[in-house]
Motif scaffolding. Structure first.
Motif, PDB file in Angstrom:
ATOM      1  N   HIS A 185      -6.371  15.809  -5.334  1.00 50.30           N
ATOM      2  CA  HIS A 185      -5.470  14.806  -5.875  1.00 50.30           C
ATOM      3  C   HIS A 185      -4.243  15.460  -6.532  1.00 50.30           C
ATOM      4  O   HIS A 185      -3.115  14.960  -6.408  1.00 50.30           O
ATOM      5  CB  HIS A 185      -6.214  13.938  -6.897  1.00 50.30           C
ATOM      6  CG  HIS A 185      -5.389  12.826  -7.464  1.00 50.30           C
ATOM      7  ND1 HIS A 185      -4.695  12.934  -8.654  1.00 50.30           N
ATOM      8  CD2 HIS A 185      -5.114  11.583  -6.994  1.00 50.30           C
ATOM      9  CE1 HIS A 185      -4.060  11.807  -8.895  1.00 50.30           C
ATOM     10  NE2 HIS A 185      -4.295  10.967  -7.910  1.00 50.30           N
ATOM     11  N   ALA A 186      -4.469  16.569  -7.214  1.00 54.17           N
ATOM     12  CA  ALA A 186      -3.352  17.251  -7.870  1.00 54.17           C
ATOM     13  C   ALA A 186      -2.324  17.725  -6.841  1.00 54.17           C
ATOM     14  O   ALA A 186      -1.109  17.556  -7.033  1.00 54.17           O
ATOM     15  CB  ALA A 186      -3.890  18.439  -8.676  1.00 54.17           C
ATOM     16  N   HIS A 187      -2.787  18.289  -5.714  1.00 54.39           N
ATOM     17  CA  HIS A 187      -1.876  18.723  -4.644  1.00 54.39           C
ATOM     18  C   HIS A 187      -1.141  17.525  -4.045  1.00 54.39           C
ATOM     19  O   HIS A 187       0.077  17.581  -3.789  1.00 54.39           O
ATOM     20  CB  HIS A 187      -2.656  19.434  -3.540  1.00 54.39           C
ATOM     21  CG  HIS A 187      -3.113  20.808  -3.917  1.00 54.39           C
ATOM     22  ND1 HIS A 187      -2.249  21.846  -4.191  1.00 54.39           N
ATOM     23  CD2 HIS A 187      -4.363  21.314  -4.061  1.00 54.39           C
ATOM     24  CE1 HIS A 187      -2.934  22.930  -4.494  1.00 54.39           C
ATOM     25  NE2 HIS A 187      -4.214  22.644  -4.430  1.00 54.39           N
TER      26      HIS A 187
ATOM     27  N   ALA B  96      -8.444   4.593  -6.579  1.00 57.65           N
ATOM     28  CA  ALA B  96      -7.832   3.751  -7.611  1.00 57.65           C
ATOM     29  C   ALA B  96      -6.760   4.519  -8.372  1.00 57.65           C
ATOM     30  O   ALA B  96      -5.671   3.984  -8.673  1.00 57.65           O
ATOM     31  CB  ALA B  96      -8.908   3.242  -8.568  1.00 57.65           C
ATOM     32  N   VAL B  97      -7.034   5.795  -8.676  1.00 53.27           N
ATOM     33  CA  VAL B  97      -6.054   6.633  -9.378  1.00 53.27           C
ATOM     34  C   VAL B  97      -4.828   6.870  -8.490  1.00 53.27           C
ATOM     35  O   VAL B  97      -3.678   6.816  -8.949  1.00 53.27           O
ATOM     36  CB  VAL B  97      -6.689   7.972  -9.805  1.00 53.27           C
ATOM     37  CG1 VAL B  97      -5.628   8.907 -10.385  1.00 53.27           C
ATOM     38  CG2 VAL B  97      -7.792   7.733 -10.832  1.00 53.27           C
ATOM     39  N   LEU B  98      -5.083   7.113  -7.193  1.00 54.93           N
ATOM     40  CA  LEU B  98      -3.981   7.329  -6.253  1.00 54.93           C
ATOM     41  C   LEU B  98      -3.110   6.079  -6.141  1.00 54.93           C
ATOM     42  O   LEU B  98      -1.875   6.164  -6.097  1.00 54.93           O
ATOM     43  CB  LEU B  98      -4.528   7.721  -4.884  1.00 54.93           C
ATOM     44  CG  LEU B  98      -3.473   7.938  -3.787  1.00 54.93           C
ATOM     45  CD1 LEU B  98      -2.551   9.101  -4.151  1.00 54.93           C
ATOM     46  CD2 LEU B  98      -4.132   8.160  -2.439  1.00 54.93           C
ATOM     47  N   ARG B  99      -3.735   4.924  -6.097  1.00 53.46           N
ATOM     48  CA  ARG B  99      -2.976   3.675  -5.993  1.00 53.46           C
ATOM     49  C   ARG B  99      -2.024   3.527  -7.182  1.00 53.46           C
ATOM     50  O   ARG B  99      -0.848   3.140  -7.013  1.00 53.46           O
ATOM     51  CB  ARG B  99      -3.941   2.488  -5.942  1.00 53.46           C
ATOM     52  CG  ARG B  99      -3.238   1.134  -5.984  1.00 53.46           C
ATOM     53  CD  ARG B  99      -4.220  -0.019  -5.876  1.00 53.46           C
ATOM     54  NE  ARG B  99      -3.507  -1.280  -6.002  1.00 53.46           N
ATOM     55  CZ  ARG B  99      -3.315  -1.923  -7.160  1.00 53.46           C
ATOM     56  NH1 ARG B  99      -3.796  -1.413  -8.287  1.00 53.46           N
ATOM     57  NH2 ARG B  99      -2.639  -3.055  -7.180  1.00 53.46           N
ATOM     58  N   SER B 100      -2.507   3.841  -8.386  1.00 47.99           N
ATOM     59  CA  SER B 100      -1.648   3.755  -9.581  1.00 47.99           C
ATOM     60  C   SER B 100      -0.446   4.694  -9.446  1.00 47.99           C
ATOM     61  O   SER B 100       0.690   4.336  -9.798  1.00 47.99           O
ATOM     62  CB  SER B 100      -2.456   4.108 -10.838  1.00 47.99           C
ATOM     63  OG  SER B 100      -3.493   3.179 -11.040  1.00 47.99           O
TER      64      SER B 100
END
Length: 517
Positions: free
Chosen positions: A339-341, A502-506
């Motif tokens: 996710h960080a990348h 969900a975090v990516l969507r935000s």
């Protein structure tokens, strides 16, 4: 793509959790098994209000001489005082183990008692104290400590379950010990087994939810074990039939001696076993599975052995909980790195679509999908294997009717959206991140169909055989392997993957706001 062993949370076309079986009030049977006796004592007057018929056999006195008499007439003043003291310090739902000695006609009758203080009465289960061949506390402690250390060293849940099955079989002497895990619709799959060579092999077999119906699961959750020393017993009734304290049948939910439904005794006979003992596995305060012990002949473990097995079931539950959490932590850490990348790429690109679908890291890496699509402002951009653009538009239109602003995920899209069967090879599994759901704008991720073979212990469609009267029923009489191929299903989504989505969507919504403003 074919996977021989179906995962525990495979989607099945049919729900086998029988409403018929699940509606039977097992706790109001008013009968007990005869390897012990039961007293019901009024909580206010401490008089014996109700007793099982076999009390006369165990105490060698007519039941009429027992009923409506104070409990203190039959046990020593010291024991009576100690019992009252323990009940005062315990909540009403806790079972208190207690050695009780009844004095009848000058003769002492020793029992191992389980005392259940209820709101209006006290249940006292009595089993004769048997002194022969008792294992020492030190011996049991050493064995439990040894098994606990083994379980801690297990690499994962499967290995821990198998170690527990082997060691519990050795400790208890049962002919077969199974560890049985429930799937999301309460079918169970045998994930570990230890058995005698002449016992049937149930490893990896799945059993329909009707084998352990809803009300039986509720009772397993409440009780540390369920013991049937022999299926060849004659049930013992309570006298009087109606509890004089409550004017109702006595609730035997927490009673170890509670009699078993006739259909379950038939089930044991069909399994070719005489005795059974089952212990619940409680993980995260939910019934996760069972340890099921089978014996070809009658078998009645003593209190110490049962307590050791109860303790080990609790230890295994804790180990399963820990190993499942550890697996989740490792996956979450791995996803955070990806996710960080992806996040860095997302903010370095001019548009969010390029940030998700191009570069060294893509949404496919984060969510383990084989295809992804972005539908935004009338455009459709795809990567990997996806349905056609027209099919994607129709899928978005179907989803739009849900108007959900949360991440949507399914590993059996065809069960909800029949049209998707046409492209099952690329999209049997779907994860949808709404951007602007009312306008049909989404980020989609797809997983292909994985044909899964589920092997049942007997045909699940024949699990319940109801007679013509519509009331009587029988369990299936064959547990021969029955295979079913599950279609239109993808690999399931892990909770950690849904969190990552969900975090990516935000992050995507934040990026869109920055692009516009």
């Amino acid at each position: 793509m074919e996977n021989k062993a179906a995962p525990i949370n495979v989607n099945l076309d049919k729900n086998y959790d029988s409403d018929f079986c699940g509606s039977i009030p097992l706790h109001l049977v008013n009968l007990i098994q005869p390897h012990g006796a039961l007293l019901v004592v009024g909580k206010n007057d401490l008089q014996i209000a109700q007793a099982s018929e076999n009390v006369a056999h165990y105490l060698k006195m007519p039941i009429d001489e027992l009923l409506e008499k104070p409990l203190s007439d039959f046990i020593s003043a010291k024991q009576f005082k100690e019992l009252l003291s323990k009940m005062e310090r315990q909540q009403h739902h806790v079972k208190i183990p207690f050695d009780l000695t009844f004095q009848v006609s000058g003769e002492a009758k020793a029992f191992m008692a389980l005392v259940h203080p209820k709101e209006e009465y006290i249940l006292i289960e009595l089993e004769p104290n048997v002194e022969a061949t008792k294992k020492s506390f030190a011996g049991l402690y050493q064995h439990i400590k040894y098994i606990t250390n083994l379980l801690k060293q297990a690499a994962d849940t499967s290995e821990a379950a198998q170690l527990a099955a082997v060691e519990l079989k050795h400790l208890s002497g049962f002919d077969r010990v199974l560890v049985y895990q429930f799937d999301p619709t309460w079918n169970g799959i045998v994930i570990a087994q230890a058995k005698e060579d002449d016992m049937d092999d149930y490893m990896d077999l799945r059993f329909p939810a009707s084998d352990v119906p809803r009300q039986a699961r509720d009772l397993y959750y409440r009780n540390p074990y369920r013991l049937i020393p022999t299926r060849e017993y004659t049930p013992v009734g309570l006298i009087p039939i109606v509890n004089p304290v409550t004017q109702r049948f006595t609730d035997l939910s927490d009673c170890n001696l509670r009699s078993v439904a006739v259909v379950h005794l038939e089930y044991l006979a069909n399994l070719k076993i005489t005795a059974s003992m089952s212990l619940p596995l409680i993980v995260d305060n939910k019934l996760w599975g069972l340890i099921s012990c089978h014996h070809k002949t009658a078998k009645n473990p003593d209190y110490e052995e049962r307590s050791a097995m109860e303790l080990l079931a609790g230890i295994l539950s804790a180990q399963i909980s820990g190993k499942e959490k550890e697996k989740g932590i490792l996956l979450r850490a791995q996803l955070r790195g990806v996710h960080a990348h992806l996040l860095e790429q997302l903010y370095n690109q001019a548009g969010f679509i390029d940030g998700l679908l191009s570069g060294s890291t893509t949404i496919m890496d984060l969510l383990s999908v084989t295809g992804a699509a972005v539908l935004y402002e009338g455009n459709i951009v795809t990567i990997g294997s996806t349905p056609s653009k027209q099919e994607l538009k129709e899928l978005a239109s179907w989803l739009r009717r849900n108007k959900s602003e949360q991440v949507i995920a399914t590993n059996s899209l065809a069960a909800e959206y029949v049209q998707s069967k046409a492209y099952k090879d690329v999209a049997s599994g779907l994860i949808a991140l709404p951007i602007h759901a009312e306008h049909g704008e989404y980020v989609f991720g797809f997983r292909p169909e994985v044909l899964q073979t589920v092997t049942w212990g007997g045909n699940p469609n024949d699990a319940i055989q109801i007679e013509a009267d519509g009331k009587s029923y029988h369990p299936r009489n064959s547990f021969a392997s029955y295979q079913e191929t599950v279609k239109f299903t993808a690999l399931p989504w892990e909770d950690e993957e849904l969190e990552a989505a969900a975090v990516l969507r935000s992050a995507v919504l934040e990026k869109i706001l920055k692009e516009k403003y």
